[in-house]
Design a protein around this motif. Structure first.
Motif, PDB file in Angstrom:
ATOM      1  N   ILE A  19       0.834  -1.207   0.000  1.00 55.34           N
ATOM      2  CA  ILE A  19       0.000   0.000   0.000  1.00 55.34           C
ATOM      3  C   ILE A  19       0.867   1.254   0.000  1.00 55.34           C
ATOM      4  O   ILE A  19       0.582   2.232  -0.705  1.00 55.34           O
ATOM      5  CB  ILE A  19      -0.948  -0.023   1.219  1.00 55.34           C
ATOM      6  CG1 ILE A  19      -1.937  -1.180   1.077  1.00 55.34           C
ATOM      7  CG2 ILE A  19      -1.700   1.299   1.351  1.00 55.34           C
ATOM      8  CD1 ILE A  19      -2.798  -1.409   2.300  1.00 55.34           C
ATOM      9  N   LEU A  20       1.956   1.229   0.787  1.00 56.08           N
ATOM     10  CA  LEU A  20       2.855   2.382   0.835  1.00 56.08           C
ATOM     11  C   LEU A  20       3.530   2.598  -0.524  1.00 56.08           C
ATOM     12  O   LEU A  20       3.620   3.744  -1.002  1.00 56.08           O
ATOM     13  CB  LEU A  20       3.906   2.167   1.919  1.00 56.08           C
ATOM     14  CG  LEU A  20       4.964   3.271   2.077  1.00 56.08           C
ATOM     15  CD1 LEU A  20       4.295   4.603   2.418  1.00 56.08           C
ATOM     16  CD2 LEU A  20       5.987   2.891   3.143  1.00 56.08           C
ATOM     17  N   ALA A  21       4.002   1.522  -1.152  1.00 54.98           N
ATOM     18  CA  ALA A  21       4.650   1.660  -2.454  1.00 54.98           C
ATOM     19  C   ALA A  21       3.676   2.192  -3.504  1.00 54.98           C
ATOM     20  O   ALA A  21       4.036   3.032  -4.339  1.00 54.98           O
ATOM     21  CB  ALA A  21       5.219   0.308  -2.896  1.00 54.98           C
ATOM     22  N   ALA A  22       2.432   1.705  -3.472  1.00 60.98           N
ATOM     23  CA  ALA A  22       1.422   2.179  -4.426  1.00 60.98           C
ATOM     24  C   ALA A  22       1.127   3.659  -4.207  1.00 60.98           C
ATOM     25  O   ALA A  22       0.991   4.434  -5.162  1.00 60.98           O
ATOM     26  CB  ALA A  22       0.150   1.345  -4.288  1.00 60.98           C
ATOM     27  N   LEU A  23       1.038   4.053  -2.938  1.00 59.49           N
ATOM     28  CA  LEU A  23       0.791   5.462  -2.612  1.00 59.49           C
ATOM     29  C   LEU A  23       1.948   6.333  -3.086  1.00 59.49           C
ATOM     30  O   LEU A  23       1.745   7.410  -3.671  1.00 59.49           O
ATOM     31  CB  LEU A  23       0.587   5.601  -1.100  1.00 59.49           C
ATOM     32  CG  LEU A  23       0.283   6.998  -0.564  1.00 59.49           C
ATOM     33  CD1 LEU A  23      -1.054   7.496  -1.089  1.00 59.49           C
ATOM     34  CD2 LEU A  23       0.284   7.000   0.961  1.00 59.49           C
ATOM     35  N   CYS A  24       3.168   5.873  -2.848  1.00 58.64           N
ATOM     36  CA  CYS A  24       4.338   6.646  -3.251  1.00 58.64           C
ATOM     37  C   CYS A  24       4.473   6.738  -4.769  1.00 58.64           C
ATOM     38  O   CYS A  24       4.955   7.740  -5.299  1.00 58.64           O
ATOM     39  CB  CYS A  24       5.600   6.016  -2.657  1.00 58.64           C
ATOM     40  SG  CYS A  24       5.717   6.117  -0.858  1.00 58.64           S
TER      41      CYS A  24
END
Length: 348
Positions: A34-39
């Motif tokens: 989720i963090l990678a997708a957000l970034c």
């Protein structure tokens, strides 16, 4: 007067420490996804994109190590094949056998897209990866929630707590792993503050969930809360565990709150990250191994004695060694092929 004696057989633990490692690592992986997708959708050169390299590194390590722990927990890796040739859609474990390969494939694809500097590919993969991560969170939580013989597990609060603690561990892992990135890819002070803010938000959400769980229990709507009260009243070992968990949670929250002016202090992010990850791991150990020490029927408490071999300490050390090896391999690759990391550095 007639005396009736009840005897309860001592059953071995059904969920071994391998399960603790799997649920911990897959929780970290979903948070990293989720963090990678957000970034990936962050503004070019912005704070979120500066967090992208550490998010990808965390995702790569956890998404590869988690299935290894799962296969080890199955004792015979070939059993994994049985989930496909004998599919049972009413079993969350069988459904998970379909969901997990999709998640791992998307995670590897996201990491590869970052490595190649393909920002467009990452943004296309991001929504699919988030959706897949959420399905993994649901399936792993439901695997425990459906066990009706364990009231402490048989509640919707379990999937929520597993997800939030797993994502909090992602923040902790990111604090640790950013130290192993090349200097050009390290996120910097502002991005670390953003990561700390995410940790605070997750810690606050956990506090709200705990209060809601207690309120529902006091209102008579949560057998899980009643089971926790029984553990508190009847078993001093569990009472110490719960007190220790409360103290640990307060310490983690305090460290996050005080971290605003200390993130640049030498070693502070390492200690903070390890503390966050350890708290999430300890929660799973108590939930899996500790609860199995309480008989489903009758009285008493089974104290679990962890074996030193592959089903216990040696297996846990092996998983930790695998994670260290993956981090070392990734760091070596980034140092050996600096040109490969250049596009990612510019994008971040």
């Amino acid at each position: 007067m007639q005396i009736i004696e009840l005897l309860t057989p001592h059953y071995e633990a059904a969920w071994l420490p391998w399960a603790v490692q799997y649920f911990f690592l897959v929780g970290v992986a979903t948070g990293a996804a989720i963090l990678a997708a957000l970034c990936a959708w962050g503004k070019d050169g912005g704070t979120l994109q500066r967090l992208l390299p550490v998010a990808v590194l965390t995702l790569a390590v956890s998404a590869i190590a988690a299935p290894v722990s799962l296969l080890a927990d199955l004792h015979q890796p070939a059993r994994f094949w049985h989930f496909y040739v004998h599919f049972t859609p009413w079993s969350w474990m069988s459904v998970g056998a379909l969901l997990l390969p999709v998640f791992v494939t998307l995670s590897v694809a996201m990491c590869a897209a970052w490595w190649l500097g393909k920002t467009g590919w990452m943004r296309l993969l991001a929504p699919l990866l988030v959706l897949s991560a959420l399905t993994i969170s649901v399936y792993t939580g439901a695997e425990m929630m459906v066990v009706r013989s364990r009231p402490l597990w048989n509640t919707l609060w379990v999937p929520v707590n597993l997800a939030l603690t797993g994502w909090l561990a992602t923040v902790g892992a990111a604090f640790v792993l950013e130290r192993f990135l090349p200097a050009a890819l390290r996120p910097g002070a502002e991005a670390l503050q953003t990561l700390r803010a995410m940790g605070l938000a997750l810690a606050g959400a956990l506090l709200v969930v705990a209060l809601a769980w207690a309120a529902s229990g006091l209102g008579g709507d949560s057998p899980s809360f009643n089971a926790a009260l029984r553990l508190w009243n009847d078993f001093p070992v569990w009472r110490l565990t719960m007190i220790g968990s409360a103290i640990g949670g307060a310490a983690v929250l305090g460290a996050l709150l005080r971290g605003r002016h200390r993130l640049q202090a030498k070693g502070y992010t390492l200690v903070l990250g390890l503390g966050l990850a350890a708290a999430a791991w300890a929660f799973r150990w108590a939930l899996f191994m500790g609860v199995q020490g309480v008989p489903k029927f009758g009285a008493g408490l089974y104290l679990y004695h962890m074996p030193l071999g592959g089903d216990g300490l040696l297996g846990m050390v092996g998983v930790a060694g695998l994670c260290v090896a993956l981090v070392g391999l990734a760091s070596w690759a980034l140092e050996l092929f600096p040109a490969r990391s250049a596009p990612a550095a510019r994008a971040a």
